[in-house]
Design a protein around this motif. Structure first.
Motif, PDB file in Angstrom:
ATOM      1  N   LYS A   1      -6.932   3.129   2.441  1.00  0.00           N
ATOM      2  CA  LYS A   1      -7.072   1.809   1.808  1.00  0.00           C
ATOM      3  C   LYS A   1      -7.255   0.715   2.869  1.00  0.00           C
ATOM      4  O   LYS A   1      -7.870  -0.313   2.605  1.00  0.00           O
ATOM      5  CB  LYS A   1      -5.850   1.488   0.928  1.00  0.00           C
ATOM      6  CG  LYS A   1      -5.725   2.420  -0.257  1.00  0.00           C
ATOM      7  CD  LYS A   1      -6.918   2.302  -1.187  1.00  0.00           C
ATOM      8  CE  LYS A   1      -7.100   3.566  -2.018  1.00  0.00           C
ATOM      9  NZ  LYS A   1      -8.387   3.647  -2.731  1.00  0.00           N
TER      10      LYS A   1
ATOM     11  N   GLN B   1       2.422   1.941  -3.459  1.00  0.00           N
ATOM     12  CA  GLN B   1       1.463   2.545  -4.392  1.00  0.00           C
ATOM     13  C   GLN B   1       1.137   3.992  -3.980  1.00  0.00           C
ATOM     14  O   GLN B   1       1.072   4.895  -4.806  1.00  0.00           O
ATOM     15  CB  GLN B   1       0.181   1.703  -4.434  1.00  0.00           C
ATOM     16  CG  GLN B   1      -0.815   2.132  -5.500  1.00  0.00           C
ATOM     17  CD  GLN B   1      -0.205   2.115  -6.909  1.00  0.00           C
ATOM     18  OE1 GLN B   1       0.505   1.185  -7.287  1.00  0.00           O
ATOM     19  NE2 GLN B   1      -0.452   3.182  -7.677  1.00  0.00           N
TER      20      GLN B   1
ATOM     21  N   ASP C   1       1.454   7.467  -6.073  1.00  0.00           N
ATOM     22  CA  ASP C   1       0.346   8.407  -6.294  1.00  0.00           C
ATOM     23  C   ASP C   1       0.693   9.812  -5.822  1.00  0.00           C
ATOM     24  O   ASP C   1       0.390  10.802  -6.468  1.00  0.00           O
ATOM     25  CB  ASP C   1      -0.917   7.932  -5.548  1.00  0.00           C
ATOM     26  CG  ASP C   1      -1.480   6.665  -6.179  1.00  0.00           C
ATOM     27  OD1 ASP C   1      -1.070   6.344  -7.320  1.00  0.00           O
ATOM     28  OD2 ASP C   1      -2.302   6.000  -5.529  1.00  0.00           O
TER      29      ASP C   1
ATOM     30  N   LEU D   1       0.849  -1.203   0.000  1.00  0.00           N
ATOM     31  CA  LEU D   1       0.000   0.000   0.000  1.00  0.00           C
ATOM     32  C   LEU D   1       0.883   1.251   0.000  1.00  0.00           C
ATOM     33  O   LEU D   1       0.611   2.216  -0.714  1.00  0.00           O
ATOM     34  CB  LEU D   1      -0.923   0.012   1.229  1.00  0.00           C
ATOM     35  CG  LEU D   1      -2.014  -1.052   1.279  1.00  0.00           C
ATOM     36  CD1 LEU D   1      -2.827  -0.931   2.573  1.00  0.00           C
ATOM     37  CD2 LEU D   1      -2.964  -0.935   0.070  1.00  0.00           C
TER      38      LEU D   1
ATOM     39  N   GLU E   1     -10.856   0.821   3.737  1.00  0.00           N
ATOM     40  CA  GLU E   1     -11.732   0.248   2.696  1.00  0.00           C
ATOM     41  C   GLU E   1     -11.770  -1.287   2.778  1.00  0.00           C
ATOM     42  O   GLU E   1     -12.554  -1.925   2.078  1.00  0.00           O
ATOM     43  CB  GLU E   1     -11.265   0.696   1.310  1.00  0.00           C
ATOM     44  CG  GLU E   1     -11.610   2.156   1.029  1.00  0.00           C
ATOM     45  CD  GLU E   1     -11.017   2.643  -0.293  1.00  0.00           C
ATOM     46  OE1 GLU E   1     -10.668   1.811  -1.161  1.00  0.00           O
ATOM     47  OE2 GLU E   1     -10.889   3.878  -0.443  1.00  0.00           O
TER      48      GLU E   1
ATOM     49  N   ASP F   1      -8.414  -2.859  -6.448  1.00  0.00           N
ATOM     50  CA  ASP F   1      -7.905  -2.359  -7.731  1.00  0.00           C
ATOM     51  C   ASP F   1      -6.746  -1.411  -7.503  1.00  0.00           C
ATOM     52  O   ASP F   1      -6.313  -0.705  -8.407  1.00  0.00           O
ATOM     53  CB  ASP F   1      -9.014  -1.571  -8.461  1.00  0.00           C
ATOM     54  CG  ASP F   1     -10.074  -2.511  -8.963  1.00  0.00           C
ATOM     55  OD1 ASP F   1      -9.739  -3.690  -9.186  1.00  0.00           O
ATOM     56  OD2 ASP F   1     -11.231  -2.062  -9.095  1.00  0.00           O
ATOM     57  N   TYR F   2      -6.315  -1.334  -6.258  1.00  0.00           N
ATOM     58  CA  TYR F   2      -5.377  -0.271  -5.910  1.00  0.00           C
ATOM     59  C   TYR F   2      -3.946  -0.594  -6.282  1.00  0.00           C
ATOM     60  O   TYR F   2      -3.249   0.217  -6.885  1.00  0.00           O
ATOM     61  CB  TYR F   2      -5.500   0.002  -4.409  1.00  0.00           C
ATOM     62  CG  TYR F   2      -4.675   1.176  -3.933  1.00  0.00           C
ATOM     63  CD1 TYR F   2      -4.919   2.465  -4.411  1.00  0.00           C
ATOM     64  CD2 TYR F   2      -3.648   1.008  -2.992  1.00  0.00           C
ATOM     65  CE1 TYR F   2      -4.170   3.539  -3.982  1.00  0.00           C
ATOM     66  CE2 TYR F   2      -2.899   2.082  -2.554  1.00  0.00           C
ATOM     67  CZ  TYR F   2      -3.162   3.346  -3.053  1.00  0.00           C
ATOM     68  OH  TYR F   2      -2.421   4.414  -2.615  1.00  0.00           O
ATOM     69  N   SER F   3      -3.504  -1.815  -5.923  1.00  0.00           N
ATOM     70  CA  SER F   3      -2.092  -2.106  -6.166  1.00  0.00           C
ATOM     71  C   SER F   3      -1.915  -3.499  -6.755  1.00  0.00           C
ATOM     72  O   SER F   3      -2.696  -4.413  -6.459  1.00  0.00           O
ATOM     73  CB  SER F   3      -1.336  -1.980  -4.845  1.00  0.00           C
ATOM     74  OG  SER F   3      -0.576  -3.119  -4.584  1.00  0.00           O
TER      75      SER F   3
END
Ligand code: SER
Length: 596
Positions: A515, A468, A472, A465, A518, A556-558
């Motif tokens: 994240k 990523q 970002d 996390l 989530e 779908d994040y990493s």
């Protein structure tokens, strides 16, 4: 005389004797793994005491920030504190006992300098043992200087002899420069307190005599076999605690009413809406511990559960507990008090100004976290008392283990309720726990990624996390350059050309926590390296993983190539916190983070 005038006088006096002023070093020793903190002015000078030439010459003077926590339980009385400033002069193989003692006496008693009454001054010297002879030279010099003031300095009346335990300054580690010392005590006139023993003497802890200065004659080096070998270069290391000498000169009831602490206490009174005189002990602890914490954070320490970070955490938390003790209905304002400390000391120690934001952030975060811990711990403590009317060492350990409630606090709460806690029982429990976690880390050492313990898996997922989030926040030039995970923290190295701003750090931290909140699913698929690349997975491609690799996706994040282990859902990670961002080499930065 203000404390600042005192600092200047000290420097001026020794400048007039040919000394060069050197700056204070950090509280975190740079090259000495044997100590956690700089506890004396001589620490940063050890290589020079052993013979390396100092660039500023062989007569040096300064005031040095120091931290000692061995007396933490005494803080709150008239003279003990944790953080302090030490005024010191050094001879690196230049002058020796005669000048050192004469100058100490002159600075303390001359009307041009401090002007203290020599009749109220007492000294101690080393009595001698198998390693080194009685310090007759110092005795003779003291007799001489006192005589010039018309005082007949008799042994046993004005000059006292003590063994190594009191009159020898040893190395902080096991080996290093050391030697006999001669301490100066000032008679304060307060009544002897029989709790400290039937008969008072200059080294009695009751406060009737206050140790103000120590002249160390470093003429030996302690060797690994325990022997003492004469040093080729004979040095002088002296240390005078600024807080104590200010207290004597300003004739205050304790060090806390001097101008080094008083502005902090006044601000605390204002913030808390309570009076110092109604809770002197807690106000003093708050002032001392918070001042120490501010200086530690400015020198790069962050609260954590190990080593320096643990000491800092303990200081902040103890300060907060006493903050509550003064006014239980208040919370969150303790960081406000740090501003007064920064304003008061920032012009002398500019790092405080530079780190203003960091200090604020660390203190606020730690206060928030601790408010929760303390609330839960106190509730559980009360419940235990109600249930069983006592607290065993094992209960104390469970409070620590389950609620993060420090033993010292359990002890303090227990003391308030007149309940004894078996510290040995706690220590045994603690040892057992340490052995278990040591076994755990040995396992990890052996197995590297084969360590599939839950905490490691949480850290691994958090690392993805973070990777990523950094891409970002900072841009797609960010790539992992290295990573290391222990049960206590993660370390992540990545490509980025400059220091991250506080805002970027906060954004990154928030993105990771977002994240986590989530509660994204973590899945793994086996792919060939080419397929992984096509999927847009990041990671180390250098053939290290063979033809087939595992690609871990977090929602779908990493998407990242990795050997694992990972958890199933990000919600299992806990709260993610960046504790440090620093340079590793040109173009490579390092983040240290913890999950809590
Ligand atoms: N090292 C000695 C002390 O700390 C003198 O500076 O007391």
């Amino acid at each position: 005389m203000t404390a600042q005038e005192l600092r200047n006088k000290f420097l001026d006096f020794f400048k007039s004797k040919g000394h060069v002023v050197i700056p204070s070093a950090s509280l975190v020793p740079e090259n000495d793994p044997t100590v956690l903190f700089t506890t004396a002015g001589m620490h940063p000078l050890v290589p020079f005491l052993l013979g390396q030439p100092h660039p500023a010459g062989n007569r040096l003077v300064n005031f040095q920030k120091c931290l000692r926590t061995d007396d933490i339980d005494e803080v709150g009385d008239s003279r003990h504190n944790t953080f302090f400033e030490m005024l010191g002069n050094w001879s690196l193989g230049d002058y020796f006992k005669k000048e050192a003692i004469e100058w100490s006496f002159e600075f303390l008693t001359s009307k041009d300098w401090l002007g203290l009454d020599p009749n109220l001054l007492f000294v101690s010297v080393f009595e001698g043992d198998k390693d080194a002879p009685r310090d007759d030279e110092s005795i003779a010099i003291w007799r001489e200087v006192f005589k010039k003031s018309g005082i007949d300095a008799e042994i046993g009346e004005r000059i006292f002899m003590y063994p190594k335990k009191k009159n020898w300054w040893g190395p902080a580690g096991l080996t290093g420069p050391c030697g006999p010392c001669s301490e100066m005590f000032y008679f304060t006139g307060i009544e002897h307190d029989p709790r400290y023993g039937e008969i008072c003497h200059i080294n009695c802890d009751c406060g009737r005599y206050l140790e103000i200065w120590n002249d160390v004659f470093m003429e030996y080096e302690k060797k690994p076999d325990g022997s003492f070998e004469p040093l080729e270069q004979k040095n002088v290391d002296t240390g005078m605690g600024l807080e104590r000498i200010t207290h004597i000169l300003q004739k205050t009831a304790s060090i806390y009413e001097t101008d080094l602490f008083w502005p902090i206490i006044q601000k605390a009174e204002e913030l808390l809406g309570k009076l110092y005189q109604d809770n002197i002990h807690s106000f003093r602890i708050v002032a001392d511990h918070l001042r120490a914490s501010v200086f530690l954070i400015a020198d790069g320490v962050s609260p954590s559960n190990i080593e320096r970070g643990y000491i800092l955490r303990r200081l902040i938390r103890r300060a907060i507990r006493h903050w509550y003790n003064i006014n239980i209905s208040l919370s969150g304002l303790i960081a406000e008090l740090a501003k007064t400390i920064i304003d008061q000391y920032g012009h002398i120690y500019p790092a405080l100004n530079d780190k203003r934001d960091r200090i604020w952030l660390e203190l606020t975060q730690e206060s928030e976290k601790f408010s929760k811990t303390i609330g839960r711990g106190i509730k559980e403590f009360d419940r235990m008392i109600e249930r069983q009317k006592s607290i065993s060492g094992i209960d104390a350990f469970n409070l620590y283990q389950t609620y993060g409630f420090p033993l010292e606090m359990t002890m303090e709460l227990a003391r308030e309720k007149n309940i004894a806690i078996n510290k040995n029982e706690f220590s045994n429990e603690f040892k057992k726990h340490q052995e278990l976690s040591r076994a755990g880390s040995e396992q990890k050492f052996k197995g590297g990624l084969a360590d599939h313990s839950e905490i490691t898996a949480r850290y691994h997922t958090a690392t993805h996390l973070l990777h990523q989030a950094l891409r970002d926040v900072l841009g797609h030039h960010v790539f992992q350059k290295g990573s290391n995970i222990t049960a206590e923290r993660m370390r992540f190295d990545f490509s980025h050309p400059q220091k991250m701003t506080l805002e970027e750090i906060k954004k990154t931290e928030d993105a990771v926590n977002e994240k986590i909140k989530e509660n994204l699913n973590v899945r793994s698929e086996v792919k060939t390296i080419n397929e992984a690349k096509e999927l847009g997975a990041i990671g180390l491609f250098e053939g290290k993983y063979g033809e087939n690799v595992s690609v871990y996706s977090i929602g779908d994040y990493s998407k990242e190539i990795c050997g694992g282990p990972h958890i199933k859902y990000t919600g299992e990670i806990g709260k993610f916190r960046i504790i440090k961002e620093e340079a590793v080499s040109a173009g490579v930065r390092r983040i240290k983070a913890v999950i809590e």
